[in-house]
Design a protein around this motif. Structure first.
Motif, PDB file in Angstrom:
ATOM      1  N   HIS A  37       0.859  -1.180   0.000  1.00 30.61           N
ATOM      2  CA  HIS A  37       0.000   0.000   0.000  1.00 30.61           C
ATOM      3  C   HIS A  37       0.890   1.222   0.000  1.00 30.61           C
ATOM      4  O   HIS A  37       1.991   1.181   0.528  1.00 30.61           O
ATOM      5  N   SER A  38       0.385   2.305  -0.570  1.00 28.78           N
ATOM      6  CA  SER A  38       1.233   3.482  -0.640  1.00 28.78           C
ATOM      7  C   SER A  38       0.412   4.748  -0.490  1.00 28.78           C
ATOM      8  O   SER A  38      -0.689   4.853  -1.025  1.00 28.78           O
ATOM      9  N   PRO A  39       0.939   5.721   0.248  1.00 25.05           N
ATOM     10  CA  PRO A  39       0.231   6.996   0.368  1.00 25.05           C
ATOM     11  C   PRO A  39       0.476   7.909  -0.828  1.00 25.05           C
ATOM     12  O   PRO A  39      -0.088   8.989  -0.897  1.00 25.05           O
ATOM     13  N   LEU A  40       1.320   7.497  -1.777  1.00 25.78           N
ATOM     14  CA  LEU A  40       1.567   8.338  -2.946  1.00 25.78           C
ATOM     15  C   LEU A  40       0.299   8.394  -3.787  1.00 25.78           C
ATOM     16  O   LEU A  40      -0.448   7.430  -3.858  1.00 25.78           O
ATOM     17  N   PRO A  41       0.049   9.558  -4.436  1.00 25.85           N
ATOM     18  CA  PRO A  41      -1.173   9.691  -5.238  1.00 25.85           C
ATOM     19  C   PRO A  41      -1.265   8.591  -6.294  1.00 25.85           C
ATOM     20  O   PRO A  41      -0.251   8.104  -6.771  1.00 25.85           O
ATOM     21  N   ARG A  42      -2.486   8.237  -6.636  1.00 23.18           N
ATOM     22  CA  ARG A  42      -2.674   7.203  -7.642  1.00 23.18           C
ATOM     23  C   ARG A  42      -2.182   7.707  -8.995  1.00 23.18           C
ATOM     24  O   ARG A  42      -2.252   8.891  -9.299  1.00 23.18           O
TER      25      ARG A  42
ATOM     26  N   ASP B  41      -5.034  -2.218 -11.496  1.00 19.92           N
ATOM     27  CA  ASP B  41      -4.738  -3.110 -10.379  1.00 19.92           C
ATOM     28  C   ASP B  41      -3.384  -2.771  -9.763  1.00 19.92           C
ATOM     29  O   ASP B  41      -3.118  -3.060  -8.607  1.00 19.92           O
ATOM     30  N   THR B  42      -2.479  -2.198 -10.584  1.00 22.42           N
ATOM     31  CA  THR B  42      -1.174  -1.796 -10.071  1.00 22.42           C
ATOM     32  C   THR B  42      -1.170  -0.333  -9.662  1.00 22.42           C
ATOM     33  O   THR B  42      -0.669   0.025  -8.602  1.00 22.42           O
ATOM     34  N   THR B  43      -1.750   0.520 -10.530  1.00 23.99           N
ATOM     35  CA  THR B  43      -1.598   1.955 -10.300  1.00 23.99           C
ATOM     36  C   THR B  43      -2.590   2.492  -9.277  1.00 23.99           C
ATOM     37  O   THR B  43      -2.349   3.522  -8.673  1.00 23.99           O
ATOM     38  N   TRP B  44      -3.735   1.832  -9.070  1.00 19.27           N
ATOM     39  CA  TRP B  44      -4.750   2.362  -8.165  1.00 19.27           C
ATOM     40  C   TRP B  44      -4.885   1.552  -6.885  1.00 19.27           C
ATOM     41  O   TRP B  44      -5.031   2.122  -5.803  1.00 19.27           O
ATOM     42  N   VAL B  45      -4.900   0.238  -7.021  1.00 22.82           N
ATOM     43  CA  VAL B  45      -5.145  -0.584  -5.838  1.00 22.82           C
ATOM     44  C   VAL B  45      -4.010  -0.362  -4.841  1.00 22.82           C
ATOM     45  O   VAL B  45      -2.846  -0.266  -5.228  1.00 22.82           O
TER      46      VAL B  45
END
Lengths: 219, 221
Positions: A37-42, B41-45
């Protein structure tokens, strides 16, 4: 010499190996991105019109001092058709006293009581307990916090629905408690629509009767 | 020595084979990287922004057993699932842990009337139309689209919410349908044989006459 001729020169071998190693980096990054998981913007590769120049529900708008894009109703005003004249329906009051009937515009049937049970379980049971004895999870937890004295917790136990005092409350007063709260209990007018508040009040009375069926019978 | 100047050395045979192999593998490699790397699935999830208050669903829902609707009050009857106002927190926190540092921004908001600036986690594109109430009424649980929120210390995006993902369910919604009283119970799973399970889901599809639209105009209106 002939052996050397059939073998790739060293620089090619090294270049190939470096290339192979480099080629493993993107899949590794992808696998990492998928697993964590990452807090960086999507990342949005194509913006298209995904972010339009408008304000969505509950978005922030720096133009207003309170930062809300959705403007609250101006205090002291009433929207057309929303004047709350009916004291029985909106306040639980008839004449100068608490109402002891459910307002006539509400149809009282099984579905209404079921609705009351469901809403009670959502909004009240966490404090007052599923059966109304004042033993909900939040109460239990708060009691522990009071004992450990963490961060200034003070807790007045939620009243049991089955004390004589609460059992004697007319339904209009119960409605009023749900709407405006009582002493240490907050009001639920903003979270529960009017009709659902009546349903909860009716359910609380049904619950009281079911818990005291013998007593009622005796007296 | 001189006569070899005009002849490719023997190792070039190997190099040619390697180059051809490389040229065959490279497109597959690129397709793989683009397909997996650029997929939502990679960039948003996994998007998990840091919130102004360390509010925990795991604690409030998982441990205290609160219902989603206590806070997200509009979710059953409106398109938008409202994030609760500060007053909702204060129903309890005027008394519970009022001096906790973690709740300072909540007190600020309570006293000034300015809302807490929660960071939006899930965000559909503005040209797509989504409606919570339609899904909740149809018996689709929050867990199908938001994952096990009741176990999240901090909310993160668990599903891609891409168009392909929406359509996947719209084409075959059955496995996601449940009885109305199980919709808010994220940990619930059907217990019984797989035949009974299929019957259960099929029952709720028939009972509510579920037929999710797949026309463009359903979601792009």
């Amino acid at each position: 010499m002939s052996r050397n001729q059939s073998q790739l020169p060293r620089p090619f071998v090294y270049a190939g190996m470096i290339l192979l190693v480099l080629a493993m980096i993107p899949p590794a990054v992808i696998a990492y991105a998928r697993a964590t998981h990452s807090p960086l913007p999507r990342i949005q590769l194509q913006q298209d019109m995904g972010v339009q120049n408008r304000f969505d529900t509950q978005q922030a708008n720096p133009m207003f001092r309170d930062g809300r894009a959705m403007r609250p109703r101006v205090s002291g005003t009433v929207a057309r058709g929303h004047l709350r004249e009916d004291e029985h329906y909106y306040d639980g009051i008839v004449g100068d006293d608490w109402a002891d009937t459910i307002p006539i515009q509400i149809e009282v049937d099984r579905a209404f009581l079921e609705r009351g049970r469901e809403r009670y379980d959502i909004f009240c049971a966490i404090c007052h307990g599923v059966a109304g004895f004042g033993d909900g999870m939040v109460h239990e937890r708060a009691q522990e916090l009071v004992e450990s004295g963490r961060h200034g917790t003070v807790w007045v136990p939620p009243t049991s629905m089955h004390t004589r005092e609460v059992r004697e409350k007319p339904i209009g007063e119960l409605f009023h408690v749900i709407t405006h709260g009582a002493r240490n209990m907050a009001g639920y007018a903003s979270q529960i629509p009017v009709e659902d508040r009546w349903a909860i009040a009716a359910y609380v009375q049904a619950m009281q009767i079911s818990q005291h069926a013998d007593e009622e019978g005796d007296s | 020595m001189g006569r070899y100047h005009y002849v490719f050395p023997q190792w070039t045979n190997k190099l040619v084979v390697l180059l051809v192999l490389g040229m065959a593998v490279a497109p597959i490699y690129v397709v793989f990287v683009v397909a997996y790397g650029f997929s939502p699935d990679t960039t948003w999830v996994g998007y998990k922004p840091e919130q102004p208050v360390p509010f925990s669903h795991k604690l409030h829902v998982g441990q205290l057993g609160m219902d989603c609707r206590y806070c997200h009050t509009t979710v059953e009857h409106a398109a938008h699932a409202a994030v609760p106002p500060t007053q909702t927190c204060m129903n309890c926190h005027t008394q519970i842990l009022p001096e906790s540092d973690k709740l300072l921004p909540v007190w600020d908001s309570y006293e000034t009337g300015e809302p807490i600036e929660w960071i939006k986690v899930h965000n559909s594109a503005d040209y797509a139309y989504f409606d919570h109430s339609a899904h909740i009424q149809a018996g689709v649980s929050c867990v199908s689209c938001h994952g096990r929120v009741d176990r999240m210390e901090v909310v993160y995006q668990a599903e891609s919410h891409s168009m392909a993902w929406c359509l996947e369910c719209h084409r075959n919604p059955e496995p996601h349908l449940r009885a109305p009283d199980k919709v808010f119970d994220l940990g619930w799973t059907f217990e019984g044989s797989s035949q009974e399970k299929d019957d259960y889901h099929a029952y709720w599809r028939d009972a509510n006459r579920i037929q999710p639209g797949q026309d463009c105009s359903v979601c792009h209106r």
